[in-house]
Structure formats: C-alpha cells, structure tokens
Design an enzyme around this catalytic site. Structure first.
Site, PDB file in Angstrom:
ATOM      1  N   SER A   8      15.098  92.953  48.751  1.00  0.00           N
ATOM      2  CA  SER A   8      15.239  92.023  49.901  1.00  0.00           C
ATOM      3  C   SER A   8      14.258  90.868  49.703  1.00  0.00           C
ATOM      4  O   SER A   8      13.358  90.926  48.949  1.00  0.00           O
ATOM      5  CB  SER A   8      14.856  92.976  51.015  1.00  0.00           C
ATOM      6  OG  SER A   8      14.706  92.202  52.209  1.00  0.00           O
ATOM      7  N   HIS A   9      14.612  89.955  50.486  1.00  0.00           N
ATOM      8  CA  HIS A   9      14.006  88.942  50.672  1.00  0.00           C
ATOM      9  C   HIS A   9      12.644  89.125  51.368  1.00  0.00           C
ATOM     10  O   HIS A   9      11.748  88.242  51.309  1.00  0.00           O
ATOM     11  CB  HIS A   9      14.687  87.601  51.377  1.00  0.00           C
ATOM     12  CG  HIS A   9      15.707  86.941  50.486  1.00  0.00           C
ATOM     13  ND1 HIS A   9      16.918  87.491  50.059  1.00  0.00           N
ATOM     14  CD2 HIS A   9      15.556  85.748  50.009  1.00  0.00           C
ATOM     15  CE1 HIS A   9      17.413  86.415  49.350  1.00  0.00           C
ATOM     16  NE2 HIS A   9      17.083  85.639  49.340  1.00  0.00           N
ATOM     17  N   SER A  10      12.771  90.208  52.362  1.00  0.00           N
ATOM     18  CA  SER A  10      11.671  90.687  52.968  1.00  0.00           C
ATOM     19  C   SER A  10      10.818  91.843  52.581  1.00  0.00           C
ATOM     20  O   SER A  10      11.606  92.961  52.444  1.00  0.00           O
ATOM     21  CB  SER A  10      12.035  90.644  54.397  1.00  0.00           C
ATOM     22  OG  SER A  10      10.935  91.313  55.067  1.00  0.00           O
ATOM     23  N   ILE A  65      20.748  89.209  50.820  1.00  0.00           N
ATOM     24  CA  ILE A  65      21.468  88.455  51.040  1.00  0.00           C
ATOM     25  C   ILE A  65      21.105  87.290  49.994  1.00  0.00           C
ATOM     26  O   ILE A  65      20.126  87.349  49.146  1.00  0.00           O
ATOM     27  CB  ILE A  65      20.990  87.511  52.256  1.00  0.00           C
ATOM     28  CG1 ILE A  65      19.592  87.163  52.373  1.00  0.00           C
ATOM     29  CG2 ILE A  65      21.491  88.077  53.271  1.00  0.00           C
ATOM     30  CD1 ILE A  65      19.137  86.433  53.644  1.00  0.00           C
TER      31      ILE A  65
END
Length: 120
Positions: A8-10, A65
C-alpha cells in the site's frame, strides 16, 4: 502455507489490514509493506522486491493504487526465488481478507484466488 503480502501507499492501510486479517485468520502469515522509509505516502520497488525475496513460502500479493501495482509487477517479474508469487486484482482489504479466511480453513493458494475471483 501461503503468505498474504499487502502493498500500500500508506503504512496505516497496510498495517490496519494486517491487523484485521490476524484477528480473523490468525494462522495465516501476513507481510505488510506500506509507505516509504521516511514515513511518507508512496511505494518503492526496492522495498517490495526485498519483501518478495525474503518470503519462505508461496504468496498472494494485494496492492492498492497506481505505483503499488507497477512496482509489484516489476518485483514479481524480477523474482528469481523458488516460490509461487501471485498478484491478485481485488480490493486490498476485502480481497486479502477473503483470501486469508479461505487459507485459514485449509484452502490452497489456488482455492484462495478462486474465492476472491468469485467475490470481486
């Protein structure tokens, strides 16, 4: 056993999803990689590549994403290990949770992928 890999980006999303899976399917190994080393939002090919090369079994990889998919694709393409590494196109939280539950009741990697495909 099959490991669930979360990209994930986070870091919060990756770790939160890992916690959810561990609470509901505690016998499934989950590796979560989110964000960049400095704590900011993003993904790194090098970090993802390192995660895949440290695996000790087959893996189902979920991503969120944009560049997480691109970097995951490159890391899978570059992977030279002995395990089966599969990218799963499904929502990171719901898809990985569904796969983990299937794995937790004795399903194979293929069973887990099929279960995710049936639901998403």
């Amino acid at each position: 056993m099959t490991t669930i890999v979360l990209i994930s980006h986070s870091n919060d999303i990756a770790q939160g999803t890992k916690q959810l899976i561990q609470q509901m399917a505690g016998n499934v190994n989950v590796v979560a990689k989110g964000g960049l080393k400095d704590g900011t939002i993003g993904t790194s090919f090098d970090d993802i590549n390192h995660v895949l090369n440290e695996l000790n079994d087959d893996a189902l990889c979920f991503y969120d994403i944009g560049s997480s998919e691109m970097n995951l694709d490159m890391a899978i393409e570059m992977y030279a290990g002995d395990y089966q590494i599969s990218k799963v196109d499904a929502p990171i939280v719901e898809g990985s949770f569904t796969a983990a539950v299937k794995l937790s009741v004795g399903g194979s990697l293929e069973d887990a992928v099929q279960e995710v495909k049936l639901n998403f």
